[in-house]
Design a protein around this motif. Structure first.
Motif, mmCIF file in Angstrom:
data_model
loop_
_atom_site.group_PDB
_atom_site.id
_atom_site.type_symbol
_atom_site.label_atom_id
_atom_site.label_comp_id
_atom_site.label_asym_id
_atom_site.label_seq_id
_atom_site.Cartn_x
_atom_site.Cartn_y
_atom_site.Cartn_z
ATOM 1 N N ALA A 7 0.814 -1.217 0.000
ATOM 2 C CA ALA A 7 0.000 0.000 0.000
ATOM 3 C C ALA A 7 0.846 1.265 0.000
ATOM 4 C CB ALA A 7 -0.920 0.001 1.223
ATOM 5 N N LEU A 8 2.070 1.179 0.503
ATOM 6 C CA LEU A 8 2.894 2.384 0.661
ATOM 7 C C LEU A 8 3.103 3.133 -0.654
ATOM 8 C CD1 LEU A 8 5.952 2.702 2.971
ATOM 9 C CD2 LEU A 8 6.083 3.584 0.668
ATOM 10 N N PRO A 9 3.631 2.509 -1.718
ATOM 11 C CA PRO A 9 3.831 3.267 -2.960
ATOM 12 C C PRO A 9 2.528 3.748 -3.589
ATOM 13 C CG PRO A 9 4.245 0.936 -3.327
ATOM 14 C CD PRO A 9 4.108 1.117 -1.856
ATOM 15 N N LEU A 10 1.441 3.019 -3.368
ATOM 16 C CA LEU A 10 0.164 3.433 -3.945
ATOM 17 C C LEU A 10 -0.350 4.712 -3.292
ATOM 18 C CD1 LEU A 10 -1.502 -0.093 -4.208
ATOM 19 C CD2 LEU A 10 -0.733 1.336 -6.112
ATOM 20 N N PHE A 11 -0.208 4.797 -1.966
ATOM 21 C CA PHE A 11 -0.627 6.021 -1.278
ATOM 22 C C PHE A 11 0.246 7.206 -1.695
ATOM 23 C CE2 PHE A 11 -2.475 3.233 2.228
ATOM 24 C CZ PHE A 11 -3.783 3.524 1.872
ATOM 25 N N VAL A 12 1.543 6.974 -1.784
ATOM 26 C CA VAL A 12 2.447 8.057 -2.174
ATOM 27 C C VAL A 12 2.140 8.520 -3.595
ATOM 28 C CG1 VAL A 12 4.855 8.673 -2.572
ATOM 29 C CG2 VAL A 12 4.248 7.269 -0.593
ATOM 30 N N PHE A 13 1.923 7.566 -4.497
ATOM 31 C CA PHE A 13 1.597 7.902 -5.883
ATOM 32 C C PHE A 13 0.300 8.711 -5.959
ATOM 33 C CE2 PHE A 13 -0.589 6.771 -9.869
ATOM 34 C CZ PHE A 13 0.344 7.243 -10.791
ATOM 35 N N MET A 14 -0.674 8.327 -5.182
ATOM 36 C CA MET A 14 -1.948 9.036 -5.164
ATOM 37 C C MET A 14 -1.760 10.499 -4.764
ATOM 38 S SD MET A 14 -5.397 7.977 -3.073
ATOM 39 C CE MET A 14 -4.505 7.947 -1.529
ATOM 40 N N GLY A 15 -0.937 10.732 -3.751
ATOM 41 C CA GLY A 15 -0.690 12.102 -3.321
ATOM 42 C C GLY A 15 0.017 12.933 -4.376
ATOM 43 N N TYR A 16 0.979 12.348 -5.061
ATOM 44 C CA TYR A 16 1.705 13.100 -6.094
ATOM 45 C C TYR A 16 0.814 13.410 -7.296
ATOM 46 C CZ TYR A 16 6.300 12.863 -3.931
ATOM 47 O OH TYR A 16 7.369 13.039 -3.088
ATOM 48 N N VAL A 17 -0.033 12.463 -7.689
ATOM 49 C CA VAL A 17 -0.952 12.721 -8.802
ATOM 50 C C VAL A 17 -1.913 13.846 -8.442
ATOM 51 C CG1 VAL A 17 -2.848 11.762 -10.172
ATOM 52 C CG2 VAL A 17 -0.786 10.409 -9.785
ATOM 53 N N ALA A 68 -1.384 16.309 -6.371
ATOM 54 C CA ALA A 68 -0.678 17.591 -6.362
ATOM 55 C C ALA A 68 -0.353 18.057 -7.774
ATOM 56 C CB ALA A 68 0.605 17.458 -5.541
ATOM 57 N N ARG A 69 0.136 17.148 -8.624
ATOM 58 C CA ARG A 69 0.582 17.546 -9.959
ATOM 59 C C ARG A 69 -0.579 17.819 -10.919
ATOM 60 N NH1 ARG A 69 4.109 17.694 -7.024
ATOM 61 N NH2 ARG A 69 6.307 17.137 -7.293
ATOM 62 N N SER A 70 -1.743 17.235 -10.650
ATOM 63 C CA SER A 70 -2.875 17.418 -11.560
ATOM 64 C C SER A 70 -3.728 18.627 -11.221
ATOM 65 C CB SER A 70 -3.756 16.161 -11.554
ATOM 66 O OG SER A 70 -4.325 15.962 -10.280
ATOM 67 N N GLY A 71 -3.411 19.310 -10.124
ATOM 68 C CA GLY A 71 -4.162 20.506 -9.761
ATOM 69 C C GLY A 71 -5.396 20.236 -8.928
ATOM 70 N N ILE A 72 -5.645 18.984 -8.551
ATOM 71 C CA ILE A 72 -6.820 18.674 -7.729
ATOM 72 C C ILE A 72 -6.707 19.359 -6.374
ATOM 73 C CG2 ILE A 72 -8.090 16.810 -6.595
ATOM 74 C CD1 ILE A 72 -7.308 14.996 -8.886
ATOM 75 N N ALA A 73 -5.502 19.369 -5.792
ATOM 76 C CA ALA A 73 -5.302 20.027 -4.505
ATOM 77 C C ALA A 73 -5.513 21.534 -4.622
ATOM 78 C CB ALA A 73 -3.895 19.726 -3.980
ATOM 79 N N GLU A 74 -5.113 22.111 -5.733
ATOM 80 C CA GLU A 74 -5.308 23.550 -5.937
ATOM 81 C C GLU A 74 -6.800 23.887 -6.002
ATOM 82 O OE1 GLU A 74 -3.856 27.091 -8.994
ATOM 83 O OE2 GLU A 74 -3.228 25.023 -9.296
ATOM 84 N N SER A 80 4.311 14.281 5.113
ATOM 85 C CA SER A 80 4.300 15.729 5.315
ATOM 86 C C SER A 80 4.861 16.465 4.110
ATOM 87 C CB SER A 80 5.112 16.092 6.565
ATOM 88 O OG SER A 80 6.493 15.932 6.337
ATOM 89 N N VAL A 81 5.679 15.783 3.299
ATOM 90 C CA VAL A 81 6.322 16.445 2.160
ATOM 91 C C VAL A 81 5.285 16.961 1.170
ATOM 92 C CG1 VAL A 81 7.892 16.135 0.229
ATOM 93 C CG2 VAL A 81 8.390 15.046 2.421
ATOM 94 N N ALA A 82 4.255 16.157 0.883
ATOM 95 C CA ALA A 82 3.235 16.575 -0.072
ATOM 96 C C ALA A 82 2.465 17.774 0.445
ATOM 97 C CB ALA A 82 2.283 15.415 -0.362
ATOM 98 N N GLY A 83 2.087 17.747 1.715
ATOM 99 C CA GLY A 83 1.381 18.879 2.285
ATOM 100 C C GLY A 83 2.222 20.137 2.291
ATOM 101 N N MET A 84 3.505 19.991 2.594
ATOM 102 C CA MET A 84 4.405 21.139 2.589
ATOM 103 C C MET A 84 4.528 21.722 1.193
ATOM 104 S SD MET A 84 6.508 23.277 3.914
ATOM 105 C CE MET A 84 6.835 22.667 5.556
ATOM 106 N N ALA A 85 4.683 20.878 0.199
ATOM 107 C CA ALA A 85 4.831 21.361 -1.175
ATOM 108 C C ALA A 85 3.596 22.122 -1.633
ATOM 109 C CB ALA A 85 5.118 20.188 -2.102
#
Length: 441
Positions: free
Chosen positions: A63-73, A75-81, A116-121
């Motif tokens: 599950a670890l890489p899947l959760f990390v991948f989900m967070g990066y997608v 952030a990079r796709s603008g969903i978080a924005e 925390s890295v994704a939230g910080m970014a």
């Protein structure tokens, strides 16, 4: 060689190697292999290296890489924005509303990523410039972003809790559930602090003007739908898992797939974005796997050579400490280590020392499992402080690298202390009232 000498030698060797700048997993694994050879002779190194088979049998790590991948997608796709814009509309007229919205944004991002890295970014590149542009005090908002980003390692799915689960042998789902109430309690403290500061001194966090929020109703509804999308993804993913419909790694796969579909619906799913997200996910996942493997090897050798019994004798027999005094001493050592090491380094240093000892302490819990889950929450909360305390808090340096030029390193250092105080207060409350962590179990 006595048990005390073994414990001291392994601990000092690890500290010296880490201070030379060696990679954490290399230093830990090297000490484990060498001490296995010294303690058991030729062939003893297999005791350390055989931990790889234990690691590969633990399916939760899928599950670890899947959760990390989900967070990066996300952030990079603008969903978080889009999510931040929704919070801006909802809370814009409240004094300190954008800062409050940023805390909520961090909670949602934490629930989608676990780091925390994704939230910080996201906070430093989206929320911070927006708040500074609208006249917010730079010290206040810098602290909000740093404190909010640290929630990523407490609110599920927490990657740090996955590491603790692997090393301590505790179910990760129970750890995640135990982190929900303390995480929301801490986030609530941040919100109350912001509202009080903004009410006492409106110049620190002025409300948005009518011009800022003047948009057609249709645009507001569209923005709300865009913001609700990540909440639905998280709800479906965690809901299926907690409902027993899916296993942990299956829920993680559903979350990653749903995030990609959401990015495609928004027409933001590009090959470049997927490649960058995959590369970053691979780097982080490999790092964590190596660290877990090294920590398991170190713990096995440390315990096998009898060093754990030396720590037990020191705390309980020689110093005659009560069980709660032992826990307080552990927490103080976490705070001290957190000034110099990151969360993973702290865990692999103290796990062989503390986890076996915590199992033996009589703290009045209904079961040893509840006691270990509670201690895992305490450890994770202390890691949050480690992320933002000088001189080597990782989030401090990340913030300095991503923040606008007007935010100085001195501003960053000044900004974190109120949030450190609120984190420490939350830790004290969870120690005094353990049911805060265990109420949902």
């Amino acid at each position: 060689m006595t048990h005390e000498a073994i414990a001291l030698l392994m601990f000092l060797s690890l500290m010296v190697l880490m201070m030379t700048g060696q990679r954490v997993f290399a230093a830990i694994g090297f000490v484990a292999a060498i001490m296995a050879l010294v303690g058991y002779g030729v062939g003893g190194e297999e005791l350390a290296f055989n931990q790889a088979f234990k690691l590969f049998r633990w399916t939760a790590l899928v599950a670890l890489p899947l959760f990390v991948f989900m967070g990066y997608v996300m952030a990079r796709s603008g969903i978080a924005e889009d999510l931040y814009r929704m919070f801006h509309v909802w809370f814009g007229r409240v004094p300190g509303g954008l800062a409050v919205g940023t805390v909520f944004l961090m909670v949602v991002i934490s629930a989608m990523n676990g780091l925390s890295v994704a939230g910080m970014a996201i906070g430093a590149t989206i929320a911070l410039p927006e708040m500074l542009r609208r006249g917010y005090d730079k010290v206040l908002v810098t602290g909000v972003v740093q404190g909010g980003s640290s929630l990523g390692i407490l609110i599920p799915p927490s990657v740090v809790m996955i590491l603790y689960s692997a090393i301590a042998g505790q179910p990760v789902d129970r750890l995640w559930i135990a982190g929900i109430v303390p995480g929301l309690l801490m986030a609530g403290m941040f919100v109350v602090y912001i509202l009080i500061r903004a009410r006492l001194n409106p110049a620190l966090a002025p409300p948005a003007t009518d011009a800022d929020l003047d948009m057609p109703l249709g645009a507001k509804l569209a923005l709300a739908r865009a913001g609700i999308l990540p909440l639905l993804i998280f709800g479906a993913m965690i809901g299926l898992f907690l409902g027993g419909v899916t296993f942990l790694h299956e829920s993680a796969a559903i979350g990653a797939l749903a995030t990609m579909i959401a990015a495609a619906v928004k027409r933001r799913l590009t090959w470049a974005m997927l490649r960058e997200s995959a590369e970053r996910t691979l780097a982080i996942s490999c790092l964590f796997m190596w660290i877990i493997l090294a920590a398991l090897a170190f713990s096995t050798v440390f315990d096998g050579l009898g060093a754990v019994r030396a720590i037990e004798a020191l705390f309980i027999t020689r110093w005659d400490l009560s069980p709660w005094e032992v826990i307080i001493l552990m927490q103080l050592s976490f705070l001290l280590l957190g000034m110099f090491f990151d969360d993973t380094a702290m865990l692999v240093i103290v796990a062989p020392l503390y986890i076996p000892l915590v199992r033996m302490l009589d703290l009045g819990f209904d079961s040893v499992r509840d006691q270990m889950i509670w201690f895992g929450v305490l450890y994770t909360m202390t890691c949050q402080i480690a992320y933002i305390t000088p001189p080597f808090g990782y989030n401090l340096f990340l913030m300095r690298g991503m923040a606008p030029a007007e935010v100085t390193l001195w501003d960053i250092y000044r900004s974190i202390w109120p949030f450190v105080g609120m984190m420490a207060l939350t830790i004290a409350l969870v120690m005094l009232f353990p049911q805060i962590a265990l109420v949902l179990l």
